[in-house]
Design a protein around this motif. Structure first.
Motif, mmCIF file in Angstrom:
data_model
loop_
_atom_site.group_PDB
_atom_site.id
_atom_site.type_symbol
_atom_site.label_atom_id
_atom_site.label_comp_id
_atom_site.label_asym_id
_atom_site.label_seq_id
_atom_site.Cartn_x
_atom_site.Cartn_y
_atom_site.Cartn_z
ATOM 1 N N PRO A 1 26.619 3.589 20.413
ATOM 2 C CA PRO A 1 25.222 3.498 20.163
ATOM 3 C C PRO A 1 25.116 4.079 18.814
ATOM 4 O O PRO A 1 26.083 5.036 18.422
ATOM 5 C CB PRO A 1 24.509 4.422 21.179
ATOM 6 N N MET A 2 24.161 3.734 18.091
ATOM 7 C CA MET A 2 23.835 4.121 16.560
ATOM 8 C C MET A 2 22.390 4.552 16.484
ATOM 9 O O MET A 2 21.703 4.075 17.000
ATOM 10 C CB MET A 2 24.206 3.127 15.495
ATOM 11 N N LEU A 3 22.415 5.624 15.910
ATOM 12 C CA LEU A 3 20.936 6.305 15.840
ATOM 13 C C LEU A 3 20.319 6.624 14.567
ATOM 14 O O LEU A 3 21.360 7.020 13.497
ATOM 15 C CB LEU A 3 20.889 7.823 16.600
ATOM 16 N N LEU B 1 23.571 -0.815 21.469
ATOM 17 C CA LEU B 1 22.282 -0.202 21.069
ATOM 18 C C LEU B 1 22.290 0.571 19.701
ATOM 19 O O LEU B 1 23.245 0.971 19.132
ATOM 20 C CB LEU B 1 22.034 0.867 22.166
ATOM 21 N N ILE B 2 21.120 -0.011 18.851
ATOM 22 C CA ILE B 2 20.696 0.719 17.761
ATOM 23 C C ILE B 2 19.265 1.344 17.947
ATOM 24 O O ILE B 2 18.576 0.627 18.501
ATOM 25 C CB ILE B 2 20.790 0.007 16.532
ATOM 26 N N ALA B 3 19.142 2.771 17.971
ATOM 27 C CA ALA B 3 17.898 3.453 18.319
ATOM 28 C C ALA B 3 17.413 3.836 16.752
ATOM 29 O O ALA B 3 18.213 4.419 15.982
ATOM 30 C CB ALA B 3 18.228 4.565 19.113
ATOM 31 N N GLY B 4 16.053 3.893 16.764
ATOM 32 C CA GLY B 4 15.435 4.410 15.569
ATOM 33 C C GLY B 4 14.608 5.418 15.914
ATOM 34 O O GLY B 4 13.822 5.415 17.041
ATOM 35 N N THR B 5 14.005 6.450 15.156
ATOM 36 C CA THR B 5 13.009 7.541 15.201
ATOM 37 C C THR B 5 12.634 8.036 14.108
ATOM 38 O O THR B 5 13.417 8.205 12.992
ATOM 39 C CB THR B 5 13.508 8.390 16.327
ATOM 40 N N ASN B 6 11.419 8.460 13.893
ATOM 41 C CA ASN B 6 10.948 9.325 13.083
ATOM 42 C C ASN B 6 10.496 10.638 13.232
ATOM 43 O O ASN B 6 10.217 11.487 12.521
ATOM 44 C CB ASN B 6 9.825 8.661 11.980
ATOM 45 N N ARG B 7 11.189 11.106 14.653
ATOM 46 C CA ARG B 7 10.681 12.284 15.210
ATOM 47 C C ARG B 7 11.886 13.033 15.085
ATOM 48 O O ARG B 7 13.096 12.733 14.920
ATOM 49 C CB ARG B 7 10.334 12.407 16.584
ATOM 50 N N ASP B 8 11.812 14.453 15.130
ATOM 51 C CA ASP B 8 12.960 15.433 15.187
ATOM 52 C C ASP B 8 13.375 15.384 16.723
ATOM 53 O O ASP B 8 12.663 16.113 17.545
ATOM 54 C CB ASP B 8 12.636 16.776 14.648
ATOM 55 N N LEU B 9 14.459 14.660 17.338
ATOM 56 C CA LEU B 9 14.941 14.815 18.425
ATOM 57 C C LEU B 9 15.084 15.914 19.270
ATOM 58 O O LEU B 9 14.917 16.351 20.450
ATOM 59 C CB LEU B 9 15.673 13.637 18.953
ATOM 60 N N GLY B 10 15.479 16.682 18.347
ATOM 61 C CA GLY B 10 16.092 18.195 18.717
ATOM 62 C C GLY B 10 14.700 18.980 19.194
ATOM 63 O O GLY B 10 14.908 19.681 20.263
ATOM 64 N N ARG C 1 24.378 11.026 24.034
ATOM 65 C CA ARG C 1 24.816 9.723 24.177
ATOM 66 C C ARG C 1 24.648 8.830 22.739
ATOM 67 O O ARG C 1 25.525 8.134 22.448
ATOM 68 C CB ARG C 1 24.319 8.879 25.380
ATOM 69 N N LEU C 2 23.510 9.139 22.216
ATOM 70 C CA LEU C 2 22.969 8.512 21.207
ATOM 71 C C LEU C 2 23.518 9.052 19.823
ATOM 72 O O LEU C 2 23.376 8.527 18.810
ATOM 73 C CB LEU C 2 21.578 8.453 20.858
ATOM 74 N N ASN C 3 23.801 10.444 19.930
ATOM 75 C CA ASN C 3 24.149 11.443 18.852
ATOM 76 C C ASN C 3 25.518 11.116 18.333
ATOM 77 O O ASN C 3 25.794 11.767 17.376
ATOM 78 C CB ASN C 3 23.746 12.651 19.037
ATOM 79 N N LEU C 4 26.177 10.137 18.784
ATOM 80 C CA LEU C 4 27.446 10.147 18.279
ATOM 81 C C LEU C 4 27.626 9.603 16.720
ATOM 82 O O LEU C 4 28.477 10.133 15.967
ATOM 83 C CB LEU C 4 28.322 8.808 18.978
ATOM 84 N N TRP C 5 26.831 8.613 16.465
ATOM 85 C CA TRP C 5 26.713 8.129 15.009
ATOM 86 C C TRP C 5 25.098 8.276 14.705
ATOM 87 O O TRP C 5 24.473 7.236 15.103
ATOM 88 C CB TRP C 5 27.180 6.539 15.063
ATOM 89 N N THR C 6 24.905 9.144 14.032
ATOM 90 C CA THR C 6 23.544 9.270 13.455
ATOM 91 C C THR C 6 23.629 9.451 12.127
ATOM 92 O O THR C 6 24.233 9.921 11.228
ATOM 93 C CB THR C 6 23.039 10.765 14.139
ATOM 94 N N PHE C 7 22.725 8.548 11.576
ATOM 95 C CA PHE C 7 22.388 8.432 9.980
ATOM 96 C C PHE C 7 20.956 8.483 9.806
ATOM 97 O O PHE C 7 20.132 8.021 10.403
ATOM 98 C CB PHE C 7 22.709 6.921 9.801
ATOM 99 N N GLU C 8 20.887 9.454 8.725
ATOM 100 C CA GLU C 8 19.338 9.687 8.434
ATOM 101 C C GLU C 8 19.139 9.022 7.007
ATOM 102 O O GLU C 8 19.614 9.400 6.230
ATOM 103 C CB GLU C 8 19.477 11.009 8.239
#
Length: 532
Positions: A208-210, A324-333, A348-355
């Motif tokens: 997955p990529m976030l 899966l590619i997930a997108g968000t404009n929220r601070d999930l932390g 599980r999503l945070n393996l590949w996180t790009f801002e």
């Protein structure tokens, strides 16, 4: 000087020669001991002794005659079917696992001339994966009848050592990265670095990529380009399925994601596959994933991990091998801390996180994106529109200044260009059109900014008894700072917004530290002003 060690099969066809005439024929294994410019110090030779003991003994004796310095080690290797890939690979893998390789003192060569084609393929794979830490050795028969040694060539599988191949790889990488950026020659160093990483991950990893970033930063477009790159490279073959999770509400959310069987609930007049099944062997893009409910999050986690899930109303699991590619404009932390998002799903999503940075943080990229938006307008309307020189300079001067807020990011820029192009006379955007658009943007941004001004800040809740020490000037300034912090996703983004003008003239642009020190004057931290 390192010793040369050759590993290979005794060929039951090419090496199988007996009698005095054998010296008149080319035998690959024996010929390896005849090259003056390639001394073999040891040969590790594999053969099924039940069928080839006589041949093995003959080869060892002949090698001792032509190359006395070569140590011959025979390995009794039984393979029921030498043409069966699984049997052959397993036998060779086990052989390599038993060896005590010493690359510091020995050079290893996998002889791929003898043995079945399957054996040659397996030796290639084991060498390429470094289970056999060496190079490939290919031998060929002589052109002249009297020369029984033939020729040999060494193949190094480290592709970086081949200049033309390396250049092709580099060119392909550049094309892939340009593709991900929609062909726009971006100038922002941080964004270019991020694209390089995304290109590598997209090709090599199905994990997955976030994608994180403000609304309008281009998450959806980038997700689709990642999918198209994966499809070009053959890592996916299914469809690109996209959904904004903010549109999923109530009972329909489960059905939309996971599908349902006929009669599962009132109105379920037919079976529904659901988005996850529609994305089988393809890519599922869940935008604004932070909007998913707790039940949907739990089922999604299992679907990511096991590729299995239950449709609504069904007692039989279905499978879907989606990426899966997930997108968000929220601070999930922060969402996890408040109980709004599952920490195990985030892990599980945070393996590949790009801002993705917003447009205000990529002002140097406004000019190339301006040309891109004009081209996109032309494709959609079949009308060619261009700026005159003065109008273009005036628009860019405003767009790249601190006065331009771009809260909607690239959506704002696209809408702005579309408005100017639509109103342009004879396909030319003039200065008066630019001036009108700048005035329109200022009005729009003032209106959008109005709800989050200092008047909304509860200073007593924020400062307690210290509020009495706050004079009117500080109240106005601090109120605006707090309002900006609450609109921003993190300290760095808030700092860039607050100090956008002055940062252009400073050598140091550590705006987050500057903001941290300002808040500390009032005994406040980032969490104090942002956590309600």
């Amino acid at each position: 000087m390192k010793k040369n060690v050759v590993i290979g099969f005794i060929g039951t066809q090419l090496d199988a020669r007996f009698g005095a005439e054998r010296w008149e024929r080319w035998r690959p294994t024996v010929a390896l001991g005849m090259h003056e410019d390639f001394v073999v110090h040891r040969m590790e030779l594999l053969i099924d002794m039940r069928r080839g003991a006589r041949l093995a003994k003959q080869i060892a004796a002949d090698l001792a005659q032509v190359s006395p310095e070569t140590e011959v080690c025979l390995h009794d290797t039984y393979i029921a079917n030498p043409w069966d890939f699984e049997s052959m690979y397993g036998a060779l893998h086990d052989f390599c696992a038993r060896q005590s390789f010493d690359p510091e003192h020995e050079d290893y060569y996998a002889h791929i001339t003898t043995g079945t084609h399957v054996a040659q393929i397996c030796l290639f794979l084991l060498t390429e994966s470094r289970h056999l830490p060496g190079r490939l050795l290919q031998t060929s028969p002589p052109r002249a009848r009297q020369d029984v040694a033939g020729a040999y060539s060494i193949i190094d599988l480290d592709l970086s050592k081949y200049d033309r191949i390396a250049q092709r790889f580099e060119q392909q990488q550049q094309e892939d990265r340009s593709f991900l950026k929609s062909g726009i020659a971006t100038r922002n160093a941080a964004f270019n670095t991020m694209i390089e990483q995304i290109e590598t991950v997209a090709i090599r990893s199905p994990a997955p990529m976030l994608l994180m970033g403000p609304t309008g930063a281009g998450k959806s477009q980038l997700a689709r380009r990642v999918y198209e790159l994966k499809r070009q490279r053959g890592t996916v073959s299914g469809a690109f399925v996209e959904i904004n999770c903010a549109t999923l509400r109530g009972d329909g959310a489960m059905s939309a994601l996971f599908g349902h069987r006929k009669g599962a609930f009132t109105g379920a007049v037919s079976e529904r596959a659901g988005l996850l099944r529609s994305a089988d062997r393809g890519v599922l893009f869940l935008d604004e994933i932070g909007e998913l409910g707790a039940d949907e999050q739990a089922m999604l986690l299992r679907a990511i991990e096991d590729k299995r899930f239950l449709p609504v109303g069904s007692d039989r699991e279905v499978c879907s091998d989606f990426q899966l590619i997930a997108g968000t404009n929220r601070d999930l932390g922060r969402e996890i801390a408040s109980g709004g998002f599952r920490d195990d799903l985030y892990a599980r999503l945070n393996l590949w996180t790009f801002e993705l940075p917003g447009l205000a943080a990529r002002r140097e990229d406004i000019e190339p994106n301006l040309d891109y938006e004009l081209e996109r307008y032309e494709r959609s309307t079949h009308q060619r529109v261009r700026f005159n020189v003065e109008a273009r300079e005036r628009y860019l001067r405003f767009a790249m200044s601190a006065d331009a807020q771009w809260p909607g990011n690239f959506r704002d820029l696209g809408a702005s260009v579309s408005r100017m192009a639509t109103l342009a006379v004879a396909g030319r955007i003039q200065v008066d059109g630019v001036d009108a658009e700048i005035a329109r943007l200022r009005r729009l941004w003032r209106s959008a900014d109005a709800p989050a001004m200092a008047a909304d800040v509860d200073f007593e809740a924020l400062l307690g008894e210290r509020v009495a020490e706050l004079d009117r000037f500080d109240r106005a300034q601090l109120g605006d700072v707090v309002a900006v912090c609450r609109r921003s996703r993190n300290l760095s983004e808030a700092g860039r917004t607050l100090f956008a003008a002055s940062r252009q003239t400073r050598r140091s642009t550590n705006d987050s530290d500057r903001l941290r020190k300002y808040l500390a004057r009032f005994g406040l931290s980032w969490s104090d002003v942002t956590v309600s």
